[in-house]
Write a protein that holds these residues in place. Structure first.
Motif, mmCIF file in Angstrom:
data_model
loop_
_atom_site.group_PDB
_atom_site.id
_atom_site.type_symbol
_atom_site.label_atom_id
_atom_site.label_comp_id
_atom_site.label_asym_id
_atom_site.label_seq_id
_atom_site.Cartn_x
_atom_site.Cartn_y
_atom_site.Cartn_z
ATOM 1 N N ASP A 224 13.384 21.643 34.107
ATOM 2 C CA ASP A 224 12.482 20.580 34.538
ATOM 3 C C ASP A 224 11.615 20.148 33.361
ATOM 4 O OD1 ASP A 224 11.497 18.740 36.307
ATOM 5 O OD2 ASP A 224 10.000 20.064 37.172
ATOM 6 N N HIS A 226 8.000 17.602 32.686
ATOM 7 C CA HIS A 226 6.961 16.701 33.200
ATOM 8 C C HIS A 226 6.128 16.151 32.043
ATOM 9 C CE1 HIS A 226 7.133 16.871 37.608
ATOM 10 N NE2 HIS A 226 7.753 18.015 37.389
ATOM 11 N N HIS A 258 8.808 24.785 39.146
ATOM 12 C CA HIS A 258 9.880 23.849 39.518
ATOM 13 C C HIS A 258 11.227 24.307 38.938
ATOM 14 C CE1 HIS A 258 6.942 20.230 40.213
ATOM 15 N NE2 HIS A 258 6.626 21.313 40.904
#
Ligand code: MG
Length: 373
Positions: A224, A226, A258
């Motif tokens: 993941d 971000h 995540h």
């Protein structure tokens, strides 16, 4: 050449002490019998006859639901009787009958292929393996050694010409034999052709076999990324890290949790968190990712699985994460109810290269392993 398969599944499998038939045992998510049936999804095999134990009829029906090349036939008191019953359902135009133990679900593809080729070439084929242990013959209270090389262990499948095996069983007239090769040899005056099998082709028989088959780990991979921005808290592994920027997301942006969730979901062959917790759903807005992880943990438990270990790498140029790693590991181990030494988190900069290096965002790569309870 056209082959039919008979699966000997008439026993109750009580030696496994499971409290139910071992053929229904969950083998990494699939009933053992289904795994065995799947071995025979080959073009040359037109029909599979399952000689089942009548106590398990409902479970067996459920396993084979929707498959049109399967015939169910009630087993008998003995293995010989079960095979004899099944032979009545053999297709008239089939050349060979493959007789296999329902509990041998790990038959390697190449062993089956070799046996089928040998049957076509020599008229029959019986799989065997060498004996790896030293051997002795018991004689009352004493025993004597025998030459190990003179003994082999017989497995299934055993493959015979349709006409010959039907004739042999008719002549046996209900007399019991431990395997089909012995029966065939008794009534058909032809030699048995031995084909070398595989040590992997075990017959699940004892509680320890059952434990071993689910001993393998399920592995999953998660990733993941971000974006970092001002005015957000930076939360990694449920721990707030002091920094002037935080991760932008629909949830709290805990990129570490995540990635871990995605690796856990991947290990149990579930879809990713984007599918499970869509960012269009208002109820997940600003939600603590710990809450989402708890949902994933419930799913793991519901599937009869448990976490073996989790390992993740955080890619961030800033802030310096090294001092926070022990707290993050401790926190994650607590949430997942596993030993702290089963959670390994590391952090790296990316040498000022890429998204992480330019401090535009933080990425995490995670690997998780699960095991069957
Ligand atoms: Mg995310």
């Amino acid at each position: 050449m056209k082959f039919n398969v008979i699966l000997a599944c008439g026993g109750s499998g009580t030696r496994c002490n499971l409290g139910y038939n071992k053929l229904l045992l969950n083998v990494n998510g699939v009933p053992l019998l289904e795994k065995t049936v799947n071995l025979f999804n080959l073009d040359d095999i037109s029909q599979i006859i399952i000689s089942y134990n009548k106590n398990d009829i409902d479970a067996v029906k459920k396993i084979v639901e929707g498959r049109d090349n399967i015939v169910l036939c009630e087993g008998g008191e003995t293995r010989t009787q079960s095979i004899s019953n099944a032979l009545k359902f053999i297709e008239k135009d089939c050349d060979f009958v493959i007789i296999h133990d329902g509990a041998r679900c790990f038959l390697p593809k190449h062993s089956l292929a070799n046996a089928m080729l040998d049957a076509e070439k020599y008229g029959n084929s019986v799989l065997y393996v060498d004996s790896v242990d030293s051997l002795r013959v018991k004689d009352g209270n004493s025993s004597r050694p025998i030459e190990r090389n003179s003994v082999i262990r017989i497995q299934t499948p055993q493959i015979f010409k349709t006409k010959e095996i039907i004739e042999a069983y008719a002549l046996a007239d209900g007399k019991s034999f431990s395997d089909d090769a012995t029966l065939y040899e008794e009534y058909i005056n032809k030699p048995i052709h031995l084909t070398y099998g595989s040590e992997d082709n075990i017959k699940i028989t004892t509680p320890s076999d059952c434990e071993k088959i689910n001993g393998g780990l399920l592995i999953g991979n998660g990733w993941d990324t971000h974006r970092l921005d001002f005015g957000r808290k930076l939360i990694l592994g449920g721990v707030q890290i002091p920094h002037d920027k935080g991760l932008v997301a629909h949830s709290d942006g805990d990129v570490l949790i995540h990635a871990i969730m995605d690796s856990l979901l991947c290990a149990m062959h579930e879809r990713d968190i984007g599918v499970l917790f869509p960012d269009t759903d208002e109820k997940y807005k600003d939600i603590s990712s710990v809450k989402l992880l708890e949902e994933v943990l419930k799913l793991i438990k519901a599937k009869g699985l448990a976490i073996h270990s989790v390992s993740a790498v955080i890619m961030a140029q800033k802030p310096k994460l090294s001092p926070h790693i022990p707290t993050i590991q401790y926190n994650l181990a607590n949430i997942m109810s596993i030993e702290e030494n089963r959670v390994s988190i590391s952090a790296t900069t990316t040498e000022k290269l890429g998204i992480a290096g330019r401090e535009e965002g933080i990425s995490v790569s995670s690997i998780a392993t699960l095991y069957q309870l």
